[in-house]
Scaffold this motif. Structure first.
Motif, PDB file in Angstrom:
ATOM      1  N   GLY A 187      13.214   7.403  39.414  1.00 55.59           N
ATOM      2  CA  GLY A 187      13.780   8.067  38.240  1.00 55.59           C
ATOM      3  C   GLY A 187      15.216   7.730  37.965  1.00 55.59           C
ATOM      4  N   ALA A 188      15.645   6.513  38.315  1.00 60.46           N
ATOM      5  CA  ALA A 188      17.053   6.132  38.174  1.00 60.46           C
ATOM      6  C   ALA A 188      17.343   5.434  36.854  1.00 60.46           C
ATOM      7  CB  ALA A 188      17.472   5.247  39.344  1.00 60.46           C
ATOM      8  N   GLY A 189      16.702   5.905  35.789  1.00 61.19           N
ATOM      9  CA  GLY A 189      17.040   5.407  34.460  1.00 61.19           C
ATOM     10  C   GLY A 189      15.966   4.595  33.773  1.00 61.19           C
ATOM     11  N   GLU A 190      14.727   4.590  34.291  1.00 63.46           N
ATOM     12  CA  GLU A 190      13.667   3.818  33.635  1.00 63.46           C
ATOM     13  C   GLU A 190      13.361   4.371  32.249  1.00 63.46           C
ATOM     14  OE1 GLU A 190      11.768   7.331  34.579  1.00 63.46           O
ATOM     15  OE2 GLU A 190      12.910   6.124  35.995  1.00 63.46           O
ATOM     16  N   ARG A 221      12.082  17.392  42.666  1.00 61.31           N
ATOM     17  CA  ARG A 221      12.494  16.584  41.518  1.00 61.31           C
ATOM     18  C   ARG A 221      12.947  15.210  41.991  1.00 61.31           C
ATOM     19  NH1 ARG A 221      16.777  18.447  37.929  1.00 61.31           N
ATOM     20  NH2 ARG A 221      15.885  16.879  36.555  1.00 61.31           N
ATOM     21  N   ILE A 222      12.448  14.173  41.312  1.00 57.54           N
ATOM     22  CA  ILE A 222      12.737  12.803  41.729  1.00 57.54           C
ATOM     23  C   ILE A 222      14.223  12.476  41.593  1.00 57.54           C
ATOM     24  CG2 ILE A 222      12.350  11.716  39.474  1.00 57.54           C
ATOM     25  CD1 ILE A 222      10.871   9.487  40.986  1.00 57.54           C
ATOM     26  N   SER A 223      14.903  13.144  40.665  1.00 55.33           N
ATOM     27  CA  SER A 223      16.338  12.893  40.476  1.00 55.33           C
ATOM     28  C   SER A 223      17.170  13.383  41.651  1.00 55.33           C
ATOM     29  CB  SER A 223      16.824  13.561  39.180  1.00 55.33           C
ATOM     30  OG  SER A 223      16.614  14.956  39.230  1.00 55.33           O
ATOM     31  N   HIS A 224      16.550  14.154  42.562  1.00 53.44           N
ATOM     32  CA  HIS A 224      17.262  14.617  43.753  1.00 53.44           C
ATOM     33  C   HIS A 224      17.093  13.645  44.922  1.00 53.44           C
ATOM     34  CE1 HIS A 224      16.988  19.027  42.178  1.00 53.44           C
ATOM     35  NE2 HIS A 224      17.905  18.307  41.554  1.00 53.44           N
ATOM     36  N   ARG A 231      17.051   2.434  42.820  1.00 53.43           N
ATOM     37  CA  ARG A 231      17.477   1.237  42.090  1.00 53.43           C
ATOM     38  C   ARG A 231      17.709   1.633  40.638  1.00 53.43           C
ATOM     39  NH1 ARG A 231      13.424  -3.614  43.440  1.00 53.43           N
ATOM     40  NH2 ARG A 231      11.914  -1.909  43.510  1.00 53.43           N
ATOM     41  N   PHE A 232      18.980   1.626  40.242  1.00 57.52           N
ATOM     42  CA  PHE A 232      19.363   2.127  38.932  1.00 57.52           C
ATOM     43  C   PHE A 232      19.129   1.089  37.835  1.00 57.52           C
ATOM     44  CE2 PHE A 232      21.397   5.206  41.579  1.00 57.52           C
ATOM     45  CZ  PHE A 232      21.572   6.347  40.798  1.00 57.52           C
ATOM     46  N   ILE A 233      19.060   1.604  36.614  1.00 63.29           N
ATOM     47  CA  ILE A 233      18.997   0.753  35.439  1.00 63.29           C
ATOM     48  C   ILE A 233      20.164  -0.230  35.441  1.00 63.29           C
ATOM     49  CG2 ILE A 233      20.173   2.629  34.223  1.00 63.29           C
ATOM     50  CD1 ILE A 233      19.218   1.605  31.603  1.00 63.29           C
ATOM     51  N   ALA A 258      28.580   8.496  34.993  1.00 68.79           N
ATOM     52  CA  ALA A 258      27.627   9.365  35.690  1.00 68.79           C
ATOM     53  C   ALA A 258      27.138   8.722  36.980  1.00 68.79           C
ATOM     54  CB  ALA A 258      26.451   9.683  34.773  1.00 68.79           C
ATOM     55  N   PHE A 259      26.849   7.423  36.940  1.00 71.42           N
ATOM     56  CA  PHE A 259      26.371   6.730  38.143  1.00 71.42           C
ATOM     57  C   PHE A 259      27.483   6.617  39.178  1.00 71.42           C
ATOM     58  CE2 PHE A 259      23.091   4.207  35.438  1.00 71.42           C
ATOM     59  CZ  PHE A 259      22.334   5.353  35.298  1.00 71.42           C
ATOM     60  N   ALA A 260      28.698   6.370  38.709  1.00 67.25           N
ATOM     61  CA  ALA A 260      29.833   6.254  39.630  1.00 67.25           C
ATOM     62  C   ALA A 260      30.032   7.568  40.395  1.00 67.25           C
ATOM     63  CB  ALA A 260      31.094   5.892  38.859  1.00 67.25           C
TER      64      ALA A 260
END
Length: 320
Positions: A187-190, A221-224, A231-233, A258-260
């Motif tokens: 769930g890292a931005g797909e 929750r996958i975001s946790h 692996r992010f967008i 946000a990613f930083a």
């Protein structure tokens, strides 16, 4: 070959991974729709908590359950779309829910704006007893407004206009865009990635009455997931477009911010610096610059404070 004359108006795609406590109420919110011409395709992505049996216990001929080896949410959604009989795809995550008019409103958007690549409804964010509507930048706030979003990236600065459990897309558009990128994991931005590709190529229709609920306090929750394992967008792939699109550049920088922050919280200072160094600081507000320059302990304290205030229905955001 599917006889499209027998196909439903909508195919609802639900990826399912270890959501035994939520999937029943999620499916029931879909079955309770005022517009009933749909099928529900549940893709069980290797659940180990009894989620599959929760689906099997629901008796409705519109539900189809597919069980696959765990390959991630992007793969599960893509697989579901492959199996879809409808020309219009609606997404619903296994721990979210809809109000009864959600599909009725999306149908109206499709009929009124037939040439769009993305159809979006406003949504609520729920945490504890707190229920807050999503907020958008430079979009009409008149009750029940619907129309074409003039600048998707500018409008998405506070909350994204497109959120997975509140969007629909023509199947042909989904296929033209090659679906969700399976290289993006956990769930890292797909979802953000697909909506960005759609917004760059097609008009986006929006209806500002919230009819979906994002349950932020759902379990598993996958975001946790561990930030360092995700692996992010790849935001850099959009830099060429951003050279002539200031709104897109700002949107990219907000996501890099946000990613930083996530990487600093995860003690991955190398990745934190990699994202930070690509940000045009003139695109950030004072709160974001303050947080970006704060030490990790300060970020942890602010994160806990934000969570506590959310439960008290007091919303703090670095994005407005």
């Amino acid at each position: 070959m599917v006889n499209m004359s027998d196909a439903p108006f909508f195919s609802i795609i639900i990826p399912l991974y270890n959501k035994a406590h939520h999937i029943k109420s999620t499916i029931e919110s879909a079955l309770d729709q005022t517009f009933e011409d749909f099928e529900i395709i549940v893709v069980n992505d290797g659940s180990t908590d009894g989620s599959e049996s929760q689906v099997q216990a629901i008796s409705d001929e519109r539900i189809t359950l597919h069980t696959k080896q765990n390959q991630g949410v992007a793969f599960a959604r893509n697989f579901g779309v492959e199996k879809a009989r409808a020309e219009r795809i609606v997404f619903l995550d296994a721990d979210d829910s809809w109000y009864p008019t959600h599909l009725e409103d999306l149908k109206a958007l499709f009929l009124e704006y037939p040439d769009c690549g993305l159809y979006c409804k406003a949504y609520y964010k729920k945490e504890g007893k707190s229920l807050n509507p999503s907020k958008y930048n430079n979009l009409p706030t008149a009750p029940n407004w619907k129309g074409i979003v003039k600048d998707y990236f500018d409008a998405s600065i506070v909350n994204c206009v497109a959120w997975t459990s509140a969007v629909a897309m023509p199947k042909a558009v989904f296929n033209n865009l090659n679906g969700f990128d399976t290289k993006i994991t956990m769930g890292a931005g797909e979802d953000i990635d697909l909506w960005m590709r759609a917004a760059l190529k097609y008009p986006v229709a929006f209806h500002n009455t919230p009819t979906a609920i994002h349950h932020l306090d759902a379990t598993n929750r996958i975001s946790h997931s561990n930030t360092n394992l995700r692996r992010f967008i790849n935001l850099d792939q959009y830099d060429a477009y951003a050279k002539t699109n200031k709104s897109l550049k700002k949107y990219l920088d907000y996501n890099r911010f946000a990613f930083a922050i996530q990487y600093k919280l995860a003690k991955n200072f190398e990745q934190f610096e990699a994202y930070r160094d690509k940000i045009d600081m003139s695109n950030l507000n004072n709160k974001q610059i303050f947080l970006l320059n704060s030490n990790r302990l300060t970020l942890v304290l602010f994160s806990r404070l934000k969570h506590t205030l959310n439960l008290l229905n007091i919303r703090l955001s670095a994005f407005n």
